[in-house]
Enzyme design. Structure first.
Site, PDB file in Angstrom:
ATOM      1  N   TRP A  23       7.091   0.503   0.937  1.00 28.77           N
ATOM      2  CA  TRP A  23       8.321   1.008   1.545  1.00 28.77           C
ATOM      3  C   TRP A  23       8.768  -0.102   2.471  1.00 28.77           C
ATOM      4  O   TRP A  23       8.177  -0.315   3.522  1.00 28.77           O
ATOM      5  CB  TRP A  23       7.995   2.285   2.319  1.00 28.77           C
ATOM      6  CG  TRP A  23       9.154   2.918   3.007  1.00 28.77           C
ATOM      7  CD1 TRP A  23       9.570   2.709   4.287  1.00 28.77           C
ATOM      8  CD2 TRP A  23      10.026   3.896   2.463  1.00 28.77           C
ATOM      9  NE1 TRP A  23      10.652   3.499   4.558  1.00 28.77           N
ATOM     10  CE2 TRP A  23      10.955   4.236   3.462  1.00 28.77           C
ATOM     11  CE3 TRP A  23      10.133   4.521   1.215  1.00 28.77           C
ATOM     12  CZ2 TRP A  23      11.959   5.169   3.256  1.00 28.77           C
ATOM     13  CZ3 TRP A  23      11.136   5.449   1.028  1.00 28.77           C
ATOM     14  CH2 TRP A  23      12.022   5.762   2.038  1.00 28.77           C
TER      15      TRP A  23
ATOM     16  N   GLU B  82      19.710  26.540   7.631  1.00 25.47           N
ATOM     17  CA  GLU B  82      19.237  26.007   6.348  1.00 25.47           C
ATOM     18  C   GLU B  82      18.016  26.736   5.810  1.00 25.47           C
ATOM     19  O   GLU B  82      17.909  26.980   4.623  1.00 25.47           O
ATOM     20  CB  GLU B  82      18.791  24.546   6.536  1.00 25.47           C
ATOM     21  CG  GLU B  82      19.855  23.552   6.580  1.00 25.47           C
ATOM     22  CD  GLU B  82      19.246  22.155   6.623  1.00 25.47           C
ATOM     23  OE1 GLU B  82      19.296  21.473   5.599  1.00 25.47           O
ATOM     24  OE2 GLU B  82      18.711  21.755   7.682  1.00 25.47           O
TER      25      GLU B  82
ATOM     26  N   ASN C 256      -0.711  -1.652   5.207  1.00 23.85           N
ATOM     27  CA  ASN C 256       0.237  -0.599   5.555  1.00 23.85           C
ATOM     28  C   ASN C 256       0.408  -0.645   7.065  1.00 23.85           C
ATOM     29  O   ASN C 256      -0.573  -0.604   7.799  1.00 23.85           O
ATOM     30  CB  ASN C 256      -0.338   0.760   5.105  1.00 23.85           C
ATOM     31  CG  ASN C 256       0.504   1.929   5.568  1.00 23.85           C
ATOM     32  OD1 ASN C 256       1.686   1.766   5.858  1.00 23.85           O
ATOM     33  ND2 ASN C 256      -0.102   3.096   5.635  1.00 23.85           N
ATOM     34  N   GLY C 257       1.652  -0.735   7.528  1.00 24.23           N
ATOM     35  CA  GLY C 257       1.893  -0.815   8.971  1.00 24.23           C
ATOM     36  C   GLY C 257       2.858  -1.945   9.273  1.00 24.23           C
ATOM     37  O   GLY C 257       3.572  -2.419   8.381  1.00 24.23           O
TER      38      GLY C 257
ATOM     39  N   HIS D 148      35.917  30.198  26.267  1.00 23.29           N
ATOM     40  CA  HIS D 148      37.237  30.060  25.633  1.00 23.29           C
ATOM     41  C   HIS D 148      37.304  30.842  24.323  1.00 23.29           C
ATOM     42  O   HIS D 148      38.119  30.555  23.456  1.00 23.29           O
ATOM     43  CB  HIS D 148      37.553  28.576  25.401  1.00 23.29           C
ATOM     44  CG  HIS D 148      37.630  27.820  26.687  1.00 23.29           C
ATOM     45  ND1 HIS D 148      38.714  27.893  27.540  1.00 23.29           N
ATOM     46  CD2 HIS D 148      36.731  27.028  27.323  1.00 23.29           C
ATOM     47  CE1 HIS D 148      38.492  27.165  28.615  1.00 23.29           C
ATOM     48  NE2 HIS D 148      37.286  26.625  28.510  1.00 23.29           N
TER      49      HIS D 148
ATOM     50  N   LYS E   3      19.399  23.578  11.540  1.00 24.86           N
ATOM     51  CA  LYS E   3      18.008  23.747  11.072  1.00 24.86           C
ATOM     52  C   LYS E   3      17.733  25.215  10.776  1.00 24.86           C
ATOM     53  O   LYS E   3      17.177  25.558   9.737  1.00 24.86           O
ATOM     54  CB  LYS E   3      16.988  23.278  12.119  1.00 24.86           C
ATOM     55  CG  LYS E   3      16.727  21.821  12.283  1.00 24.86           C
ATOM     56  CD  LYS E   3      16.118  21.087  11.131  1.00 24.86           C
ATOM     57  CE  LYS E   3      17.108  20.729  10.072  1.00 24.86           C
ATOM     58  NZ  LYS E   3      17.849  19.539  10.090  1.00 24.86           N
TER      59      LYS E   3
HETATM   60  O1  M6R Z   1      20.825  11.686   3.222  1.00 21.03           O
HETATM   61  P1  M6R Z   1      21.861  11.981   4.274  1.00 21.03           P
HETATM   62  O2  M6R Z   1      21.362  11.790   5.654  1.00 21.03           O
HETATM   63  O3  M6R Z   1      23.147  11.241   4.041  1.00 21.03           O
HETATM   64  O4  M6R Z   1      22.183  13.525   4.090  1.00 21.03           O
HETATM   65  C1  M6R Z   1      23.162  14.161   4.838  1.00 21.03           C
HETATM   66  C2  M6R Z   1      23.004  15.663   4.786  1.00 21.03           C
HETATM   67  O5  M6R Z   1      23.115  16.126   3.471  1.00 21.03           O
HETATM   68  C3  M6R Z   1      21.647  16.097   5.352  1.00 21.03           C
HETATM   69  O6  M6R Z   1      21.478  15.639   6.658  1.00 21.03           O
HETATM   70  C4  M6R Z   1      21.536  17.630   5.346  1.00 21.03           C
HETATM   71  O7  M6R Z   1      22.436  18.178   6.260  1.00 21.03           O
HETATM   72  C5  M6R Z   1      20.085  18.033   5.647  1.00 21.03           C
HETATM   73  N1  M6R Z   1      19.660  19.021   4.720  1.00 21.03           N
HETATM   74  C6  M6R Z   1      19.900  18.578   7.012  1.00 21.03           C
HETATM   75  O8  M6R Z   1      18.636  19.051   7.254  1.00 21.03           O
END
Ligand code: M6R
Length: 599
Positions: free
Chosen positions: A75, A482, A99-100, A498, A479
């Site tokens: 990565w 979702e 790794n690191g 408001h 969060k």
């Molecule tokens: O890969 P991205 O950061 O561009 O994705 C953007 C959004 O689709 C992503 O942050 C989404 O809102 C996540 N599921 C939030 O937890």
């Protein structure tokens, strides 16, 4: 974030290395490689991209009999994902996987009279080892001298023709496990590759290193030889990948305190910020910034806008990419256009970036996936180095994005001289405390778990905050939405009266972010107003708040950003625990995809 494996023995060395890398591929798939040493015969293979490319390259390689081998899946952190940058890295007669991040690789490189072929930090390890071997004439001493010179985080496996049949290994800050099964010795950076091979394993601690050969592992803690503490190996691969956590989201929440160190590494210095990705030429002529992103990345962008304006006194706007691309925006050439994306593939963000490029703006991406479409298109990229995020609900991507933006704000502040040098040092000091603020303490987690049972019903949630805690409130609400499927909204606390306060009643849950160091008295009055109208209040604060129905006490930090980071973790845990109680699949919530590559 990479994965490494190693093997000593006579049983199908190639298959163990490749299958082990397959288990680790989720940690990175920019490139992969293996090196096998049999007597003094070396075979090395590397390939860019997914592991299947390496598998194809090695299809005619059939090592028989005894040998030692090391493998790596990468990565990219330093240097592009190319074959030259892929591990194992080679000296004249030694090979290393790592790794690191080696923080002081530039200094070491200057002192070495070797031919470097890659742009990686790792390559210094193998050249330094060979130089030390020339001086000390003994591989084990040379290896020890090598790791003593390294600063940063590492898990290292090194093989050398100077000691065929042996693997030298070391761990500091990055995970490494050694396993055994009779004469066979195995190494890996997590359990999964070892399952079905090693019978028992020793989890290395920081500062441990050693040398292994068939049937024997010599282990040292710094200078003292110690006995490995072998334990039987778990047999469930999925569980092993999740590191014992119930969900990838939970693992990723816990990982934040470690990965943020990688985000800062080489960039955060004691008294200033360095970005090798940027230079004064690139920044020259920039008078304003526009940030564009979606979802969680947008919330990180909003947070960044507060930081950039506060620290660097530069005007910043932040927009949702799907809105930006259709509004016929006014773009001026003195604007730096920043896109933020975990995946680097979000369709709306990518389109917004194309528009900015077509308008001739300088562009910068803050991204987690190297070589993604956004990274390839942007003029410059700062990688967040969060490692692969598997949970659909973004956690560590968010906190690392905010860290890049905080460092960027300070970087601009340095260039624009908007802060006194003492203030810059104070910011750097605060940043260095972020890993502590992100650490999940079991008492805190348990408190949130217990409290979550009171928040499963009701007709909705308001997450409220002020200043930079407003975007954090938005993120807390996202969060929860979702993964729990409960209705939640993030709101600037001062805006409640408001309109939204009309909704207040005992079935409306208010999650209030009340930091000590940013507008505490203001948010306190906003929460009092809600409490007076009987809203159920859950206050998150280091300051006791008697009107709260529930109170989550956070630590007393000196800087509001440390409060921000701890509260981010609290909100992630709260959402997760509520979703778990509701019986939802936290890692794969309904109707959502990890990466939204369509409009
Ligand atoms: O890969 P991205 O950061 O561009 O994705 C953007 C959004 O689709 C992503 O942050 C989404 O809102 C996540 N599921 C939030 O937890």
């Amino acid at each position: 974030m990479c994965g490494i494996v190693g093997y000593i023995g006579s049983n199908n060395i190639k298959d163990f290395l490749l299958e082990g890398l397959k288990e680790l591929e989720y940690r990175g798939y920019d490139s992969a490689g293996i090196a096998v040493l049999q007597d003094s015969e070396l075979s090395i293979f590397k390939a860019v991209g997914k592991l299947e490319n390496l598998v194809r390259k090695t299809k005619d390689f059939h090592p028989q009999g005894f040998g030692v081998g090391i493998g790596h899946t990468r990565w990219a952190t330093h240097g592009k994902p190319t074959e030259l940058n892929a591990h194992p890295h080679m000296g004249e007669f030694s090979y290393v996987v790592h790794n690191g991040i080696i923080e002081n690789y530039k200094e070491i490189k200057k002192e070495l009279d070797a031919k470097f072929v890659s742009q990686t930090d790792t390559e210094v390890i193998v050249h330094l080892f060979e130089k030390n071997l020339e001086e000390l004439q003994e591989p084990q001493k040379a290896f020890k001298a090598t790791i003593d010179a390294l600063k940063g985080a590492y898990a290292i496996l090194l093989i050398t023709k100077a000691a065929p049949g042996k693997i030298f290994f070391a761990k500091h800050g990055s995970p490494l496990i050694v396993g055994r099964n009779g004469e066979e010795i195995y190494f890996a950076s997590s359990d999964a590759p070892l399952i079905g091979h090693a019978k028992e394993v020793h989890y290395l601690e920081d500062g441990q290193w050693g040398v292994a050969k068939a049937g024997s592992v010599r282990l040292f803690q710094d200078d003292e030889e110690i006995t490995p503490e072998y334990k039987p190996l778990t047999l469930n691969k999925e569980l092993a990948q999740k590191g014992g956590y119930r969900f990838f989201m939970e693992k990723e929440i816990y990982e934040q305190s470690d990965v943020i160190t990688e985000t800062m590494m080489g960039r955060l210095q004691e008294d200033h910020i360095e970005f090798e990705e940027l230079d004064e030429d690139f920044i020259q002529g920039i008078n304003q910034i526009k940030i564009c992103a979606c979802g969680t990345s947008y919330h990180a962008g909003l947070s960044g806008a507060y930081l950039l304006e506060k620290l660097a006194r530069i005007p910043v706007t932040c927009e949702i990419a799907s809105e930006f691309r259709y509004k016929d925006p006014v773009l001026t050439s003195d604007t730096l256009f920043i896109v933020i994306s975990q995946s680097g593939e979000t369709a709306d963000t990518l389109e917004a970036l194309k528009m900015a490029k077509n308008a001739g703006l300088k562009t910068l991406s803050i991204c987690n996936v190297d070589n993604s479409s956004i990274v390839r298109l942007a003029d410059r990229t700062i990688l967040t180095r969060a490692g692969i995020e598997k949970g659909v609900a973004s956690t560590k991507a968010f906190t690392t994005q905010v860290m890049v933006l905080w460092m960027l704000a300070l970087y601009f502040a340095q260039l624009r001289q908007t802060l006194a040098s003492e203030a810059v040092v104070a910011e750097c000091k605060a940043m260095a405390h972020t890993p502590a603020a992100l650490k999940v303490h079991s008492s805190m987690h348990e408190r949130i778990r217990r409290l979550s049972k009171r928040y499963l019903h009701g007709h909705g949630f308001f997450f409220i905050g002020r200043d930079i805690f407003f975007p954090l409130a938005l993120e807390g609400a996202l969060k929860l939405k979702e993964i729990s499927y409960l209705h939640a909204e993030g709101y600037p606390a001062g805006e409640m009266k408001h309109g939204p306060i009309a909704l207040a009643d005992p079935e409306l849950f208010t999650i209030a972010l009340m930091p000590r160091h940013l507008l505490y008295d203001k948010i306190k009055s906003n929460v009092e107003e809600l409490s007076a109208r009987d809203s159920t209040i859950c206050a998150i604060s280091p300051v006791e708040f008697e009107l709260a129905d529930d109170f989550i006490k956070t630590a007393s930090y000196e800087h509001f950003m440390l409060e921000y980071y701890e509260m981010a973790v609290v909100l992630q845990l709260l959402a997760m625990e509520i979703a778990i109680r509701l019986g939802n699949d936290v890692d794969m919530p309904r109707n959502l995809a990890k990466s939204v590559t369509v409009e």
